[in-house]
Design a protein around this motif. Structure first.
Motif, PDB file in Angstrom:
ATOM      1  N   UNK A  29       0.829  -1.217   0.000  1.00 52.45           N
ATOM      2  CA  UNK A  29       0.000   0.000   0.000  1.00 52.45           C
ATOM      3  C   UNK A  29       0.854   1.255   0.000  1.00 52.45           C
ATOM      4  N   UNK A  30       1.924   1.261   0.764  1.00 54.26           N
ATOM      5  CA  UNK A  30       2.830   2.421   0.777  1.00 54.26           C
ATOM      6  C   UNK A  30       3.496   2.611  -0.584  1.00 54.26           C
ATOM      7  N   UNK A  31       3.821   1.507  -1.235  1.00 52.41           N
ATOM      8  CA  UNK A  31       4.423   1.605  -2.575  1.00 52.41           C
ATOM      9  C   UNK A  31       3.426   2.162  -3.579  1.00 52.41           C
ATOM     10  N   UNK A  32       2.184   1.738  -3.465  1.00 50.32           N
ATOM     11  CA  UNK A  32       1.156   2.267  -4.361  1.00 50.32           C
ATOM     12  C   UNK A  32       1.020   3.774  -4.176  1.00 50.32           C
ATOM     13  N   UNK A  33       0.991   4.220  -2.936  1.00 46.02           N
ATOM     14  CA  UNK A  33       0.933   5.649  -2.659  1.00 46.02           C
ATOM     15  C   UNK A  33       2.190   6.345  -3.182  1.00 46.02           C
ATOM     16  N   UNK A  34       3.326   5.704  -3.024  1.00 46.92           N
ATOM     17  CA  UNK A  34       4.584   6.261  -3.510  1.00 46.92           C
ATOM     18  C   UNK A  34       4.603   6.417  -5.017  1.00 46.92           C
ATOM     19  N   UNK A  35       4.028   5.457  -5.726  1.00 46.37           N
ATOM     20  CA  UNK A  35       3.936   5.568  -7.192  1.00 46.37           C
ATOM     21  C   UNK A  35       3.181   6.839  -7.577  1.00 46.37           C
TER      22      UNK A  35
END
Length: 109
Positions: A67-73
């Motif tokens: 989820x954090x990676x998705x937000x980071x993208x």
């Protein structure tokens, strides 16, 4: 942090030996991605590394990291500052790894 039903599903699908091999590859690849994320400055490369990490983390039940990676993208695509967010992703990965290491025998029987 960890989606234990997803982990158990993968364990059941591939068996314990294959699961251990997948886990070793995942941990090795994540280490490389983390190093790249901490050094990379080009937004497109950051997005690609986050996309890879998002999918890999999701496959192994590391939901918070995914989820954090998705937000980071999204942040990288918008041109936002990424240093603090990448640090949050790295911290979440290590916290998730610790939880995974300490609780996996209980969940994978």
């Amino acid at each position: 942090m960890i989606n234990w039903p997803r982990v158990k599903q993968l364990w059941d699908e591939v068996g314990s030996d294959e699961f251990e091999a997948i886990l070793r590859i995942f941990l090795r690849e994540v280490q490389g991605v983390i190093l790249r994320l901490q050094q990379e400055t080009e937004r497109g490369q950051i997005e690609q590394n986050l996309h890879f990490l998002k999918g890999s983390a999701s496959s192994l039940g590391f939901d918070q990291v995914s989820k954090l990676c998705q937000d980071g993208e999204r942040r990288a695509a918008a041109g936002n500052e990424m240093d603090a967010h990448i640090a949050e992703i790295v911290a979440a990965f290590y916290a998730s790894k610790t939880e995974f290491d300490t609780k996996r025998k209980r969940h994978l029987r």
